[in-house]
Design a protein around this motif. Structure first.
Motif, PDB file in Angstrom:
ATOM      1  N   SER A   8       0.807  -1.220   0.000  1.00 38.61           N
ATOM      2  CA  SER A   8       0.000   0.000   0.000  1.00 38.61           C
ATOM      3  C   SER A   8       0.844   1.277   0.000  1.00 38.61           C
ATOM      4  O   SER A   8       0.295   2.371  -0.037  1.00 38.61           O
ATOM      5  CB  SER A   8      -0.923   0.000   1.216  1.00 38.61           C
ATOM      6  OG  SER A   8      -0.170  -0.097   2.405  1.00 38.61           O
ATOM      7  N   CYS A   9       2.151   1.156   0.005  1.00 40.56           N
ATOM      8  CA  CYS A   9       3.029   2.334   0.022  1.00 40.56           C
ATOM      9  C   CYS A   9       2.905   3.095  -1.294  1.00 40.56           C
ATOM     10  O   CYS A   9       2.958   2.502  -2.370  1.00 40.56           O
ATOM     11  CB  CYS A   9       4.474   1.903   0.241  1.00 40.56           C
ATOM     12  SG  CYS A   9       5.631   3.287   0.322  1.00 40.56           S
ATOM     13  N   THR A  10       2.759   4.409  -1.209  1.00 40.37           N
ATOM     14  CA  THR A  10       2.638   5.231  -2.410  1.00 40.37           C
ATOM     15  C   THR A  10       3.947   5.926  -2.776  1.00 40.37           C
ATOM     16  O   THR A  10       3.977   6.663  -3.760  1.00 40.37           O
ATOM     17  CB  THR A  10       1.519   6.293  -2.237  1.00 40.37           C
ATOM     18  OG1 THR A  10       1.871   7.163  -1.160  1.00 40.37           O
ATOM     19  CG2 THR A  10       0.171   5.628  -1.999  1.00 40.37           C
ATOM     20  N   LEU A  11       5.006   5.689  -2.003  1.00 38.10           N
ATOM     21  CA  LEU A  11       6.311   6.261  -2.343  1.00 38.10           C
ATOM     22  C   LEU A  11       6.779   5.621  -3.650  1.00 38.10           C
ATOM     23  O   LEU A  11       6.753   4.394  -3.778  1.00 38.10           O
ATOM     24  CB  LEU A  11       7.321   5.981  -1.226  1.00 38.10           C
ATOM     25  CG  LEU A  11       8.701   6.609  -1.377  1.00 38.10           C
ATOM     26  CD1 LEU A  11       8.610   8.129  -1.243  1.00 38.10           C
ATOM     27  CD2 LEU A  11       9.648   6.057  -0.312  1.00 38.10           C
ATOM     28  N   PRO A  12       7.188   6.420  -4.619  1.00 31.79           N
ATOM     29  CA  PRO A  12       7.649   5.833  -5.876  1.00 31.79           C
ATOM     30  C   PRO A  12       8.779   4.817  -5.634  1.00 31.79           C
ATOM     31  O   PRO A  12       9.659   5.036  -4.801  1.00 31.79           O
ATOM     32  CB  PRO A  12       8.154   7.037  -6.673  1.00 31.79           C
ATOM     33  CG  PRO A  12       7.390   8.199  -6.109  1.00 31.79           C
ATOM     34  CD  PRO A  12       7.219   7.878  -4.643  1.00 31.79           C
ATOM     35  N   THR A  13       8.725   3.727  -6.352  1.00 32.91           N
ATOM     36  CA  THR A  13       9.687   2.634  -6.172  1.00 32.91           C
ATOM     37  C   THR A  13      11.127   3.133  -6.244  1.00 32.91           C
ATOM     38  O   THR A  13      11.971   2.691  -5.457  1.00 32.91           O
ATOM     39  CB  THR A  13       9.443   1.543  -7.235  1.00 32.91           C
ATOM     40  OG1 THR A  13       8.084   1.098  -7.110  1.00 32.91           O
ATOM     41  CG2 THR A  13      10.374   0.377  -7.061  1.00 32.91           C
ATOM     42  N   ALA A  14      11.422   4.040  -7.136  1.00 38.29           N
ATOM     43  CA  ALA A  14      12.791   4.551  -7.278  1.00 38.29           C
ATOM     44  C   ALA A  14      13.278   5.296  -6.040  1.00 38.29           C
ATOM     45  O   ALA A  14      14.478   5.366  -5.786  1.00 38.29           O
ATOM     46  CB  ALA A  14      12.883   5.463  -8.501  1.00 38.29           C
ATOM     47  N   GLU A  15      12.359   5.843  -5.246  1.00 39.11           N
ATOM     48  CA  GLU A  15      12.730   6.602  -4.048  1.00 39.11           C
ATOM     49  C   GLU A  15      12.843   5.733  -2.796  1.00 39.11           C
ATOM     50  O   GLU A  15      13.369   6.170  -1.774  1.00 39.11           O
ATOM     51  CB  GLU A  15      11.714   7.720  -3.803  1.00 39.11           C
ATOM     52  CG  GLU A  15      11.740   8.787  -4.877  1.00 39.11           C
ATOM     53  CD  GLU A  15      10.730   9.891  -4.621  1.00 39.11           C
ATOM     54  OE1 GLU A  15      10.431  10.174  -3.445  1.00 39.11           O
ATOM     55  OE2 GLU A  15      10.237  10.461  -5.614  1.00 39.11           O
ATOM     56  N   ARG A  16      12.375   4.496  -2.853  1.00 35.73           N
ATOM     57  CA  ARG A  16      12.352   3.633  -1.669  1.00 35.73           C
ATOM     58  C   ARG A  16      13.737   3.336  -1.104  1.00 35.73           C
ATOM     59  O   ARG A  16      13.917   3.402   0.101  1.00 35.73           O
ATOM     60  CB  ARG A  16      11.568   2.360  -1.953  1.00 35.73           C
ATOM     61  CG  ARG A  16      10.091   2.655  -2.136  1.00 35.73           C
ATOM     62  CD  ARG A  16       9.292   1.429  -2.460  1.00 35.73           C
ATOM     63  NE  ARG A  16       7.917   1.831  -2.757  1.00 35.73           N
ATOM     64  CZ  ARG A  16       6.963   1.003  -3.071  1.00 35.73           C
ATOM     65  NH1 ARG A  16       7.204  -0.296  -3.127  1.00 35.73           N
ATOM     66  NH2 ARG A  16       5.747   1.452  -3.330  1.00 35.73           N
ATOM     67  N   PRO A  17      14.739   3.021  -1.935  1.00 34.86           N
ATOM     68  CA  PRO A  17      16.071   2.780  -1.359  1.00 34.86           C
ATOM     69  C   PRO A  17      16.636   3.999  -0.626  1.00 34.86           C
ATOM     70  O   PRO A  17      17.327   3.860   0.385  1.00 34.86           O
ATOM     71  CB  PRO A  17      16.942   2.420  -2.568  1.00 34.86           C
ATOM     72  CG  PRO A  17      15.982   1.941  -3.601  1.00 34.86           C
ATOM     73  CD  PRO A  17      14.717   2.733  -3.367  1.00 34.86           C
ATOM     74  N   LEU A  18      16.319   5.192  -1.108  1.00 35.55           N
ATOM     75  CA  LEU A  18      16.770   6.409  -0.433  1.00 35.55           C
ATOM     76  C   LEU A  18      16.112   6.558   0.928  1.00 35.55           C
ATOM     77  O   LEU A  18      16.759   6.939   1.913  1.00 35.55           O
ATOM     78  CB  LEU A  18      16.475   7.638  -1.299  1.00 35.55           C
ATOM     79  CG  LEU A  18      17.153   7.668  -2.668  1.00 35.55           C
ATOM     80  CD1 LEU A  18      16.652   8.850  -3.488  1.00 35.55           C
ATOM     81  CD2 LEU A  18      18.659   7.702  -2.525  1.00 35.55           C
ATOM     82  N   ARG A  19      14.821   6.238   1.017  1.00 32.75           N
ATOM     83  CA  ARG A  19      14.103   6.328   2.292  1.00 32.75           C
ATOM     84  C   ARG A  19      14.639   5.290   3.273  1.00 32.75           C
ATOM     85  O   ARG A  19      14.844   5.581   4.449  1.00 32.75           O
ATOM     86  CB  ARG A  19      12.602   6.144   2.070  1.00 32.75           C
ATOM     87  CG  ARG A  19      11.734   6.216   3.326  1.00 32.75           C
ATOM     88  CD  ARG A  19      11.632   7.621   3.936  1.00 32.75           C
ATOM     89  NE  ARG A  19      11.192   8.615   3.008  1.00 32.75           N
ATOM     90  CZ  ARG A  19       9.918   8.892   2.703  1.00 32.75           C
ATOM     91  NH1 ARG A  19       8.937   8.233   3.272  1.00 32.75           N
ATOM     92  NH2 ARG A  19       9.632   9.832   1.833  1.00 32.75           N
ATOM     93  N   VAL A  20      14.880   4.079   2.787  1.00 35.39           N
ATOM     94  CA  VAL A  20      15.451   3.033   3.647  1.00 35.39           C
ATOM     95  C   VAL A  20      16.801   3.490   4.179  1.00 35.39           C
ATOM     96  O   VAL A  20      17.098   3.334   5.366  1.00 35.39           O
ATOM     97  CB  VAL A  20      15.562   1.689   2.888  1.00 35.39           C
ATOM     98  CG1 VAL A  20      16.386   0.683   3.679  1.00 35.39           C
ATOM     99  CG2 VAL A  20      14.177   1.126   2.601  1.00 35.39           C
ATOM    100  N   ALA A  21      17.617   4.090   3.319  1.00 35.28           N
ATOM    101  CA  ALA A  21      18.936   4.575   3.751  1.00 35.28           C
ATOM    102  C   ALA A  21      18.796   5.674   4.807  1.00 35.28           C
ATOM    103  O   ALA A  21      19.577   5.717   5.765  1.00 35.28           O
ATOM    104  CB  ALA A  21      19.733   5.083   2.555  1.00 35.28           C
TER     105      ALA A  21
END
Length: 118
Positions: A16-29
C-alpha cells in the motif's frame, strides 16, 4: 498473500506504500542512518506497537519529525507519536493496525539490526 514485498537488499515496502519505487532505497537509507545514530533502545509493548528510545538531542527530534511526517504521507497506516519524558529522554511510538503487523515486525528488526551494527 504477504502485505509487504522484499527487495534484494532486504528492504521492504508494504504493497500500500505510495512512495515511488525509485525513491524507496533512499528512504530506507535515511531510516538506517537514523536508526544507527539515534536509537538507544527498542521495546515492543504489543504486536501492533513499537517504541524506539532515542537520543534526546534537538537534532534527533527534528529528524524524527521529518522522517515520520514523510513516511506517514506515503504509508498512511502508520501512526507515529514522538514524546519527551525529560530533557534527554525522547521516545518514538509507532503503531499499526493488525493487518500491518508484519510491516512493523520488519521495521523493528531493521531498527535493531542497524543499531547493533553501528
Amino acid at each position: 498473500m504477504s502485505d509487504h514485498q522484499t527487495t534484494t537488499d532486504g528492504a521492504w515496502a508494504p504493497d500500500s506504500c505510495t512512495l515511488p519505487t525509485a525513491e524507496r532505497p533512499l528512504r530506507v537509507a535515511e531510516f538506517d542512518q537514523f536508526f544507527a545514530a539515534a536509537v538507544r533502545g527498542v521495546d515492543r509493548p504489543s504486536a501492533q506497537h513499537l517504541r524506539l528510545q532515542l537520543d534526546g538531542s534537538a537534532q534527533v527530534e527534528e529528524t524524527a519529525r521529518d522522517l515520520t511526517a514523510r513516511e506517514s504521507s506515503c504509508c498512511s497506516f502508520f501512526a507515529f507519536d514522538l514524546s519527551r519524558s525529560g530533557p534527554d529522554a525522547l521516545a518514538l511510538d509507532v503503531r499499526v493496525p493488525a493487518a500491518h503487523v508484519d510491516v512493523l515486525d520488519a521495521l523493528a528488526d531493521r531498527a535493531v539490526s542497524v543499531r547493533d551494527q553501528g
